[in-house]
Design a protein around this motif. Sequence first.
Motif, PDB file in Angstrom:
ATOM      1  N   ALA A  57       0.813  -1.212   0.000  1.00 18.35           N
ATOM      2  CA  ALA A  57       0.000   0.000   0.000  1.00 18.35           C
ATOM      3  C   ALA A  57       0.851   1.269   0.000  1.00 18.35           C
ATOM      4  CB  ALA A  57      -0.909   0.015   1.228  1.00 18.35           C
ATOM      5  N   LEU A  58       0.302   2.304  -0.591  1.00 15.53           N
ATOM      6  CA  LEU A  58       0.845   3.637  -0.423  1.00 15.53           C
ATOM      7  C   LEU A  58       0.462   4.083   0.983  1.00 15.53           C
ATOM      8  CD1 LEU A  58       2.048   6.333  -1.553  1.00 15.53           C
ATOM      9  CD2 LEU A  58      -0.326   6.945  -2.103  1.00 15.53           C
ATOM     10  N   ILE A  59       1.430   4.531   1.765  1.00 14.08           N
ATOM     11  CA  ILE A  59       1.133   5.089   3.082  1.00 14.08           C
ATOM     12  C   ILE A  59       1.288   6.596   2.961  1.00 14.08           C
ATOM     13  CG2 ILE A  59       1.738   5.184   5.518  1.00 14.08           C
ATOM     14  CD1 ILE A  59       2.924   2.373   5.228  1.00 14.08           C
ATOM     15  N   ALA A  60       0.191   7.302   3.169  1.00 11.87           N
ATOM     16  CA  ALA A  60       0.165   8.758   3.030  1.00 11.87           C
ATOM     17  C   ALA A  60       0.039   9.396   4.410  1.00 11.87           C
ATOM     18  CB  ALA A  60      -1.002   9.169   2.142  1.00 11.87           C
ATOM     19  N   CYS A  61       1.059  10.123   4.800  1.00 11.68           N
ATOM     20  CA  CYS A  61       1.099  10.797   6.094  1.00 11.68           C
ATOM     21  C   CYS A  61       0.583  12.217   5.911  1.00 11.68           C
ATOM     22  CB  CYS A  61       2.516  10.814   6.638  1.00 11.68           C
ATOM     23  SG  CYS A  61       3.266   9.174   6.739  1.00 11.68           S
ATOM     24  N   ILE A  62      -0.562  12.497   6.476  1.00  9.27           N
ATOM     25  CA  ILE A  62      -1.183  13.805   6.298  1.00  9.27           C
ATOM     26  C   ILE A  62      -0.510  14.818   7.217  1.00  9.27           C
ATOM     27  CG2 ILE A  62      -3.321  15.126   6.506  1.00  9.27           C
ATOM     28  CD1 ILE A  62      -4.815  12.492   5.930  1.00  9.27           C
ATOM     29  N   TRP A  63      -0.060  15.899   6.613  1.00 10.06           N
ATOM     30  CA  TRP A  63       0.519  16.990   7.396  1.00 10.06           C
ATOM     31  C   TRP A  63      -0.630  17.794   7.994  1.00 10.06           C
ATOM     32  CZ3 TRP A  63       3.107  17.404   2.228  1.00 10.06           C
ATOM     33  CH2 TRP A  63       4.298  16.677   2.196  1.00 10.06           C
ATOM     34  N   PRO A  64      -0.643  17.968   9.330  1.00  9.31           N
ATOM     35  CA  PRO A  64      -1.757  18.693   9.935  1.00  9.31           C
ATOM     36  C   PRO A  64      -1.745  20.174   9.557  1.00  9.31           C
ATOM     37  CG  PRO A  64      -0.172  18.019  11.621  1.00  9.31           C
ATOM     38  CD  PRO A  64       0.307  17.476  10.318  1.00  9.31           C
ATOM     39  N   GLN A  65      -2.928  20.738   9.532  1.00  9.96           N
ATOM     40  CA  GLN A  65      -3.107  22.167   9.271  1.00  9.96           C
ATOM     41  C   GLN A  65      -3.530  22.802  10.592  1.00  9.96           C
ATOM     42  OE1 GLN A  65      -5.878  22.976   6.131  1.00  9.96           O
ATOM     43  NE2 GLN A  65      -5.604  25.174   6.236  1.00  9.96           N
ATOM     44  N   LEU A  66      -2.607  23.516  11.211  1.00  7.77           N
ATOM     45  CA  LEU A  66      -2.857  24.123  12.514  1.00  7.77           C
ATOM     46  C   LEU A  66      -3.048  25.628  12.370  1.00  7.77           C
ATOM     47  CD1 LEU A  66      -0.083  22.081  14.301  1.00  7.77           C
ATOM     48  CD2 LEU A  66      -2.535  21.703  14.469  1.00  7.77           C
ATOM     49  N   PRO A  67      -3.742  26.243  13.329  1.00 11.23           N
ATOM     50  CA  PRO A  67      -3.975  27.695  13.231  1.00 11.23           C
ATOM     51  C   PRO A  67      -2.682  28.519  13.219  1.00 11.23           C
ATOM     52  CG  PRO A  67      -5.410  26.726  14.887  1.00 11.23           C
ATOM     53  CD  PRO A  67      -4.446  25.661  14.461  1.00 11.23           C
ATOM     54  N   ASP A  68      -1.663  28.062  13.932  1.00 11.23           N
ATOM     55  CA  ASP A  68      -0.388  28.779  13.999  1.00 11.23           C
ATOM     56  C   ASP A  68       0.561  28.196  12.953  1.00 11.23           C
ATOM     57  OD1 ASP A  68       2.253  29.582  14.601  1.00 11.23           O
ATOM     58  OD2 ASP A  68       1.790  29.768  16.726  1.00 11.23           O
ATOM     59  N   PRO A  69       0.987  28.979  11.964  1.00 10.06           N
ATOM     60  CA  PRO A  69       1.872  28.463  10.911  1.00 10.06           C
ATOM     61  C   PRO A  69       3.170  27.851  11.438  1.00 10.06           C
ATOM     62  CG  PRO A  69       1.044  30.627  10.305  1.00 10.06           C
ATOM     63  CD  PRO A  69       0.621  30.388  11.725  1.00 10.06           C
ATOM     64  N   SER A  70       3.700  28.361  12.553  1.00 12.61           N
ATOM     65  CA  SER A  70       4.940  27.784  13.094  1.00 12.61           C
ATOM     66  C   SER A  70       4.690  26.384  13.647  1.00 12.61           C
ATOM     67  CB  SER A  70       5.555  28.690  14.166  1.00 12.61           C
ATOM     68  OG  SER A  70       4.723  28.768  15.305  1.00 12.61           O
ATOM     69  N   GLU A  71       3.509  26.159  14.219  1.00 13.33           N
ATOM     70  CA  GLU A  71       3.157  24.816  14.696  1.00 13.33           C
ATOM     71  C   GLU A  71       2.973  23.865  13.516  1.00 13.33           C
ATOM     72  OE1 GLU A  71      -0.298  25.670  17.025  1.00 13.33           O
ATOM     73  OE2 GLU A  71       0.866  26.330  18.769  1.00 13.33           O
ATOM     74  N   THR A  72       2.348  24.359  12.449  1.00 11.11           N
ATOM     75  CA  THR A  72       2.174  23.554  11.239  1.00 11.11           C
ATOM     76  C   THR A  72       3.534  23.148  10.685  1.00 11.11           C
ATOM     77  OG1 THR A  72       0.070  24.596  10.699  1.00 11.11           O
ATOM     78  CG2 THR A  72       1.248  23.542   8.889  1.00 11.11           C
ATOM     79  N   SER A  73       4.453  24.092  10.633  1.00 13.73           N
ATOM     80  CA  SER A  73       5.796  23.830  10.117  1.00 13.73           C
ATOM     81  C   SER A  73       6.533  22.800  10.976  1.00 13.73           C
ATOM     82  CB  SER A  73       6.585  25.132  10.061  1.00 13.73           C
ATOM     83  OG  SER A  73       7.888  24.902   9.611  1.00 13.73           O
ATOM     84  N   LEU A  74       6.420  22.922  12.289  1.00 15.09           N
ATOM     85  CA  LEU A  74       7.074  21.985  13.195  1.00 15.09           C
ATOM     86  C   LEU A  74       6.509  20.574  13.030  1.00 15.09           C
ATOM     87  CD1 LEU A  74       9.102  21.589  15.523  1.00 15.09           C
ATOM     88  CD2 LEU A  74       7.253  22.217  17.097  1.00 15.09           C
ATOM     89  N   ALA A  75       5.192  20.472  12.947  1.00 19.45           N
ATOM     90  CA  ALA A  75       4.553  19.168  12.761  1.00 19.45           C
ATOM     91  C   ALA A  75       4.987  18.547  11.440  1.00 19.45           C
ATOM     92  CB  ALA A  75       3.034  19.313  12.810  1.00 19.45           C
ATOM     93  N   ARG A  76       4.991  19.346  10.398  1.00 20.53           N
ATOM     94  CA  ARG A  76       5.382  18.843   9.078  1.00 20.53           C
ATOM     95  C   ARG A  76       6.837  18.354   9.102  1.00 20.53           C
ATOM     96  NH1 ARG A  76       3.634  21.188   3.345  1.00 20.53           N
ATOM     97  NH2 ARG A  76       4.907  19.839   2.051  1.00 20.53           N
ATOM     98  N   SER A  77       7.725  19.092   9.756  1.00 17.41           N
ATOM     99  CA  SER A  77       9.137  18.685   9.849  1.00 17.41           C
ATOM    100  C   SER A  77       9.284  17.351  10.574  1.00 17.41           C
ATOM    101  CB  SER A  77       9.953  19.758  10.565  1.00 17.41           C
ATOM    102  OG  SER A  77       9.994  20.936   9.811  1.00 17.41           O
TER     103      SER A  77
END
Length: 136
Positions: A57-77
């Motif tokens: 299977a393709l495993i797709a890891c969804i990057w969360p979309q958070l209200p604070d862009p810095s939190e989104t960036s940290l989660a994505r990293s």
Amino acid sequence: YDRVIGTEDGSTGTIRTADAVFVSLGANDFVAGELPDGFVPAYVSLLEQIRLQHPDALIACIWPQLPDPSETSLARSAIDAAIAERTAAGDTQVTGADLELDELVDLACDNYHPGPQTHALMADKTIQFLNAELGW
């Protein structure tokens, strides 16, 4: 996760193999604005478990979309670091999934979770992602 039917003890195994498995975890872990201890190794471990159950299977890891862009960036990293570990281990079928919307149209659950209209838009993005990745 390891149960076929979540409410039934002992219901382990795989009903059928999946073409794609989406992992949508971690958003709450980054609300404090820092990387939680052990997040990446635990995420890698989950990806390994999924791979055992769904070898093709393709495993797709969804990057969360958070209200604070810095939190989104940290989660994505952090999620990208887990993907990189699996890729380095030879798993070429694990990827990040950008399902981010231009805006969250409606919110539910005390304004912290997507509402029905936002879920519909997210479903459209998921279909587009599967079309691009698997040619559906």
